[in-house]
Design a protein around this motif. Structure first.
Motif, mmCIF file in Angstrom:
data_model
loop_
_atom_site.group_PDB
_atom_site.id
_atom_site.type_symbol
_atom_site.label_atom_id
_atom_site.label_comp_id
_atom_site.label_asym_id
_atom_site.label_seq_id
_atom_site.Cartn_x
_atom_site.Cartn_y
_atom_site.Cartn_z
ATOM 1 N N UNK A 1 40.589 58.272 36.268
ATOM 2 C CA UNK A 1 39.581 59.101 35.601
ATOM 3 C C UNK A 1 40.233 60.312 34.948
ATOM 4 N N UNK A 2 41.150 60.976 35.657
ATOM 5 C CA UNK A 2 41.827 62.142 35.070
ATOM 6 C C UNK A 2 42.628 61.754 33.836
ATOM 7 N N UNK A 3 43.237 60.575 33.858
ATOM 8 C CA UNK A 3 44.037 60.148 32.711
ATOM 9 C C UNK A 3 43.186 59.958 31.466
ATOM 10 N N UNK A 4 41.893 59.585 31.666
ATOM 11 C CA UNK A 4 41.002 59.418 30.510
ATOM 12 C C UNK A 4 40.882 60.730 29.740
ATOM 13 N N UNK A 5 40.698 61.829 30.472
ATOM 14 C CA UNK A 5 40.566 63.131 29.810
ATOM 15 C C UNK A 5 41.883 63.572 29.188
ATOM 16 N N UNK A 6 42.989 63.259 29.859
ATOM 17 C CA UNK A 6 44.297 63.626 29.314
ATOM 18 C C UNK A 6 44.540 62.910 27.996
ATOM 19 N N UNK A 7 44.248 61.606 27.955
ATOM 20 C CA UNK A 7 44.441 60.829 26.731
ATOM 21 C C UNK A 7 43.517 61.309 25.622
ATOM 22 N N UNK A 8 42.283 61.666 25.980
ATOM 23 C CA UNK A 8 41.348 62.156 24.965
ATOM 24 C C UNK A 8 41.796 63.481 24.369
ATOM 25 N N UNK A 9 42.297 64.367 25.215
ATOM 26 C CA UNK A 9 42.772 65.654 24.711
ATOM 27 C C UNK A 9 44.030 65.550 23.904
ATOM 28 N N UNK B 1 36.091 60.629 25.320
ATOM 29 C CA UNK B 1 37.456 60.132 25.069
ATOM 30 C C UNK B 1 37.467 59.273 23.827
ATOM 31 N N UNK B 2 38.592 59.273 23.149
ATOM 32 C CA UNK B 2 38.692 58.525 21.908
ATOM 33 C C UNK B 2 38.851 57.034 22.179
ATOM 34 N N UNK B 3 38.023 56.217 21.543
ATOM 35 C CA UNK B 3 38.106 54.762 21.693
ATOM 36 C C UNK B 3 38.778 54.184 20.459
ATOM 37 N N UNK B 4 39.896 53.556 20.677
ATOM 38 C CA UNK B 4 40.634 52.980 19.550
ATOM 39 C C UNK B 4 41.093 51.589 19.920
ATOM 40 N N UNK B 5 40.910 50.662 19.005
ATOM 41 C CA UNK B 5 41.466 49.335 19.235
ATOM 42 C C UNK B 5 42.925 49.324 18.810
#
Length: 1122
Positions: free
Chosen positions: A88-96, A172-176
């Motif tokens: 879960x924390x990694x989701x926010x890190x990747x989004x930022x 969080x950013x969703x990218x294919x």
């Protein structure tokens, strides 16, 4: 369960739902871990929205909860997987981390990274398998992605909106896969759409600080010594002082864990970083150097021999720290010099030796050049540079790195009179710390004592405090059998200097006692202690203090003072200075003496004065004491006493002088008699006419004294110049008491200034006339031009004396800025003696301009006509001048052009923007319009004036400063105040630019067209100056290329010529630029440019962590780019 522990936070509810989501979809967690945290897998929309809505406050609250609870037990008891929490924390890190992330996403990402680092630092993280190398690198590298790269660049017009208004949800950013492979160009274009306000940047900066604190806490329990590649970046924000300090400490902590090879690579990179184009980065490199110098020096060899040179502290001091003394930024210069002084306080012997080497002779380093540069920095135009240079100079002197020479100590003493208050205080502190050295004592007095009359109260207080501590507080009872302490010995040494070598400080010293007396500092015990020292070897200093304090004390041991008087009278060998002080004390206590004692002392004084046995220095206090002894409440009794005693002295002097004046060989040893008569005469003014007749009498056959007859043309006598100079002073003193003498002799004094040949006499005449200006202001006002004409005297002493005295009169408003006075001061600005020119500049800027802020702008246009001796204008250069004045102060001709423009530059530099704008319009109306309308003839003199006017209008100082792009260093701190100021300046620049453009079109363009036609008709060479002006005018034509035809619509030919000139000028600049580029070789290009360094805001842990974007030259994690 989990909710019960975090029920006080909004985030707790969302966090619980996220855990439930993970229980239902464990495949999502496995997918995140399988991807090695390189891609973000989206959460459920509902849960994501609730997590985002909780905001960054919830992250901080959860952070503090984790610090106070046993997280592993809580999560284990509730069956929550650690893998799920990290996912879960990694989701926010990747989004930022995404370039298109909005403010909230970046802030949340930074706080999520802080939570992850906190988990890593909690004991048990290894057992619970929290650590993942990629995620750790991503978290520590997050600031380079979250902090906007273009935050310091100029924003576009549509960029004023805050990104907070674009998207308040933190998704969080969703990218294919295809989106993840978009090229960098498209991503940069997307990032251009994200613009951040000042509040946005402040939020991001706070989150970055939070992340760094977490990193520091993590490093205390998780050292990286054995795995430097596991944390490739240590991100720092260096725009703020406290952030730089914390960042430097973090770097020190990280480098302390490095092996020698890694450390050497870092120092090599730091060397490059210290030459970065950004001022704040160079400033930060100095902070890092100071932290590294506090660490133990590495003595072991490096695996790579080429890197060994980077290990010693000597490299940090000489190549990184001291090299910044030449930095283009005054802030960096000052910081480097201040840190150099701090180096000497460090306990390392090698550091001290490295600093010594900088100022000792060697083949590679020029000690003289380094010291000369440091002394120049002490006189730098920037206040902080001068302060830091003084601090460095103090450290070098204290530790014996440089000698305590007159030049080095004189610099400290000189800065005690610095225009900046902070520099004065710093200089006072520096000389105080060096006071123990005998060579410094005189410099200390010369720096501190005059500061008691400083215009700034805080400086006065500091000087008085220093004098009190060093002089007054150390006065103890004297005993011949006891030894004095070091501080007491210092006190009497300083007083001895004041009695002998530093007597010129007497007036300032007296001012200090005037202030202290109002504070009741001088008790009876203090006076008694002083009197006990009058029989010691240092008695002169004791009498000096007694002469200052005896009037402020109610209980004085008069008997001991009278005993000292009797001893002095009977002694044949008496120190002159001590005698003067004793006389002053006797005069001060005269009202407390009985008549018999007074008569005895008067008899002693009269015997001295009648026989002319006293030295020159003693005569004045002796006569003053005589007056004090005869002073009475009844004025008639006082006058009778003076008639009896002083009249007797005058009669003796006149009889003796009459014989000498009539005798050609009788002019030797006249100074004493002249001084006696000078002082006695003031007490008996009724005898003045006899003196005037005998000393300055008309020639034989003349009954009246012509007003224009100079002193040198009076009755010839054989008196030497020195005696005549004293005679003039005496006559001046009498004029101050008798106004009828002023009317009679003032024309004589004025004429003497014009034709007199004796320097001493002319100098004293200037003093007399200035003194009379205070008492008889209206009478002397007519002769002010005669006094100011001495600013062009052939002797530098008289020019300096005149400048000082006129400045004092202008400050006190006894003299006004009228007639030729201002222009005489302007000529003093270009005096052939640089010291006088500098003094004039100081007087104008720091003493006179503050009192009359419009002074420069009011006289500017008239300076153009006056210094070119042009008098055909109806309004300017019409004040009365003698022919002698016109010749003396004329700067006409090509040979004086450089001097004229030095004056113009000086005046314009100190104009306000409003004054620049108004003066440009006034030049249009009073000069250009007059020539365009042919009110002024375009003859040779007129052409010179018009040509000079165009040259003045072309000066860069004529540009309104508000529309110029500020050059130089960047702001040290970026906060809301500086951002607001930048926005206001941008708006002001736009408005002022439009106003100036409109004024140019409405007022200047018509005149330019008319003048251009007139100059073509007359075939005048001034046409070249007009065209040159159009290329460099304040509203630059390059900025309005498309509007040239609009500007000059009334003259198509002129528009075409201007456009052609602009094209030619642009072509020349482009050619010059190409030539400059061609001259650059590969070796001259900076390493940062070769590596693609864009915007460094961090400190390297392993030599590559400075780069915001991956360098294409770096292929592997362990490679070194430097």
């Amino acid at each position: 369960m989990v909710y019960s522990k975090f029920q006080n936070t909004v985030f707790g509810v969302a966090f619980l739902k996220a855990m439930l989501f993970m229980f239902c979809f464990p495949a999502w967690v496995d997918a995140v871990w399988d991807l090695e945290f390189t891609e973000g897998k989206p959460l459920d929309d509902t849960i994501e929205e609730e997590l985002a809505a909780s905001g960054d406050k919830a992250f901080r609250t959860l952070y503090h909860c984790l610090l106070t609870h046993s997280i592993w037990t809580i999560l284990g008891d509730n069956g929550v997987s650690i893998r799920s929490l990290v996912a879960v924390l990694s989701v926010f890190v990747q989004a930022g981390k995404a370039k298109v992330a909005n403010v909230q996403q970046r802030v949340n990402g930074l706080y999520a990274a802080s939570l992850y680092l906190l988990l890593l630092g909690i004991p048990g993280s290894i057992a619970n398998k929290v650590f993942h190398e990629v995620l750790l690198d991503t978290c520590s590298d997050l600031t380079s992605h979250c902090w906007p790269h273009d935050s310091g660049k100029k924003r576009k017009k549509d960029s004023l909106k805050s990104s907070q208004a674009d998207d308040k949800r933190s998704k969080p950013q969703r990218k294919d896969a295809r989106e993840m492979k978009m090229d960098d160009v498209e991503e940069e274009e997307e990032e251009e759409g994200c613009h951040f306000s000042g509040q946005d940047l402040m939020k991001i900066r706070d989150a970055v600080t939070f992340l760094v604190q977490s990193l520091l806490r993590f490093l205390q329990t998780f050292p990286l010594k054995d795995r430097p590649h596991s944390a490739s970046n240590c991100i720092r924000m260096v725009e703020k002082n406290e952030f730089r300090s914390h960042g430097a400490q973090a770097v020190g902590m990280l480098t302390s864990q490095m092996a020698n090879t890694d450390y050497a690579c870092f120092i090599k990179w730091l060397f490059i970083f210290s030459r970065n184009s950004k001022m704040v980065h160079r400033l930060f490199s100095i902070d890092v150097v100071m932290v590294l110098l506090e660490q133990q020096e590495r003595t072991e060899e490096c695996q790579d021999p080429e890197l060994s040179c980077f290990l010693p502290h000597k490299f940090l001091i000489q190549n990184l720290l001291f090299a910044r003394r030449m930095d283009e930024s005054p802030t960096v210069q000052g910081h480097a010099l201040a840190c150099l002084a701090q180096c000497l306080e460090l306990p390392s012997l090698n550091i001290t030796r490295a600093v010594h080497n900088l100022f000792s002779a060697s083949e590679k380093i020029s000690a003289k050049e380094n010291l000369a540069l440091l002394l120049r920095r002490a006189k730098n135009s920037k206040t902080n540079v001068r302060k830091s240079a003084l601090q460095a100079l103090l450290g070098l002197l204290k530790h014996g790195v440089i000698p305590m020479s007159c030049e080095n100590l004189g610099t400290l003493s000189e800065r005690c009179r610095d225009p900046a208050v902070s520099v004065k205080k710093k200089a006072l502190q520096c000389v105080g710390e060096l006071l123990a050295c005998r060579d410094v004592q005189k410099m200390w007095l010369q720096g501190v004592v005059p500061a008691v009359v400083d215009s700034e109260n805080s400086v006065q207080d500091k000087a008085l405090e220093a004098l009190d501590q060093v002089l007054l507080s150390q006065i103890k009872p004297y005993s011949a059998s006891s030894h004095m302490s070091v501080s007491q010995r210092l006190t009497w040494d300083l007083l001895d200097l004041l009695c002998n070598e530093c007597q010129n400080l007497s007036q300032y010293f007296s001012r200090a006692f005037t202030i202290w007396s109002k504070q009741n500092k001088f008790t009876s015990a203090f006076v008694t202690n002083l009197v006990s020292h009058t029989e010691a070897d240092h008695a002169a200093g004791a009498w000096l203090l007694l002469s200052k304090v005896v009037t402020s004390s109610h209980r004085v041991p008069y008997g001991k003072i009278l005993d000292a008087w009797d001893t002095m009278v009977s002694s044949k060998d008496v120190n002159v200075t001590t005698c003067c002080h004793i006389l002053c004390v006797i005069g001060d206590i005269a009202t407390h003496l009985n008549e018999d004692t007074k008569d005895r002392i008067v008899a002693d004084l009269m015997s001295w004065l009648r026989t002319f046995t006293l030295s020159l220095e003693v005569i004045t206090p002796a006569v003053e004491t005589l007056y004090q002894l005869g002073k009475n409440e009844d004025i008639k009794q006082t006058q009778a006493f003076l008639d009896q005693h002083c009249g007797d002295l005058v009669s003796v002097c006149e009889a003796y002088l009459a014989n000498i004046i009539l005798n050609e060989n009788g002019t030797q040893n006249l100074n004493e008699e002249m001084m006696v008569r000078s002082n006695a005469w003031q007490t008996c003014p009724f005898l003045t006419y006899f003196f005037c007749w005998i000393n300055i009498s008309p020639k034989d056959g003349q009954e009246e004294l012509p007003a224009s007859l100079p002193l040198s043309q009076f009755k010839a006598n054989s008196l030497p110049t020195r005696v005549r100079a004293h005679g003039v002073i005496t006559l001046g003193k009498m004029c101050l008491q008798h106004e009828e003498l002023v009317h009679r002799y003032l024309p004589v004094f004025a004429r003497e200034l014009e034709v007199g040949t004796e320097v001493a006499v002319r100098n004293n005449v200037v003093v007399i006339m200035c003194d009379m200006s205070v008492r008889y202001t209206n009478v002397v006002d007519h002769y002010i031009p005669n006094i100011s004409a001495c600013l062009r005297d052939s002797d530098a002493v008289i020019r300096e004396q005149t400048l000082i005295m006129l400045t004092n009169l202008l400050q006190e408003e006894f003299v006004k800025w009228k007639g030729s006075l201002f222009f005489h001061f302007m000529v003093a600005l270009v005096d052939p003696d640089p010291a006088i020119a500098s003094l004039c500049e100081y007087c104008l800027l720091h003493l006179l301009l503050k009192k009359t802020p419009e002074m420069f702008s009011q006289h500017f246009i008239e300076c153009v006509f006056h210094f070119n001796s042009y008098n055909k204008h109806n309004s300017y250069n019409k004040f009365p001048q003698t022919e002698r004045e016109k010749v003396q102060f004329s700067l006409k001709g090509a040979q004086h052009r450089e001097k004229r423009f030095r004056i113009y530059h000086f005046l314009l530099e100190h104009f306000t923007d409003a004054q620049r704008f108004n003066i440009a319009n006034k030049i249009n109306q009073t000069i250009l319009a007059c020539f365009a309308d042919e009110e002024l003839p375009l003859d040779a003199d007129g052409a010179e004036i018009l040509s000079e006017t165009f040259s003045i209008l072309s000066l860069k100082e004529m540009n309104v400063q508000a529309i110029l792009t500020p050059a130089g260093e960047e702001p040290e701190e970026e906060n809301m105040a500086t951002m607001t100021k930048a926005v206001l300046q941008a708006a002001q620049k736009k408005v002022v630019s439009q106003v100036q453009k409109k004024a140019f079109i409405d007022n200047t363009v018509p005149l330019i067209i008319s003048l251009k036609n007139l100059l073509e008709e007359k075939r005048s060479p001034v046409l070249r100056d007009l065209m040159a002006y159009l290329q460099v005018r304040p509203v630059k034509m390059q900025d309005y290329r498309n509007e040239v035809k609009e500007f000059f619509s009334g003259d198509e030919q002129l528009a075409a010529e201007v456009e052609f000139a602009l094209r030619t000028s642009e072509r020349e600049r482009e050619m010059q630029k190409q030539m400059d580029n061609c001259s650059l070789t590969e070796k001259t290009k900076t390493p940062s440019a070769q590596l693609g360094l864009k915007n460094v805001l961090c400190v390297c842990l392993y030599c590559v962590f400075v780069f915001y974007q991956p360098c294409t030259q770096i292929k592997t994690r362990g490679s070194c780019p430097v």
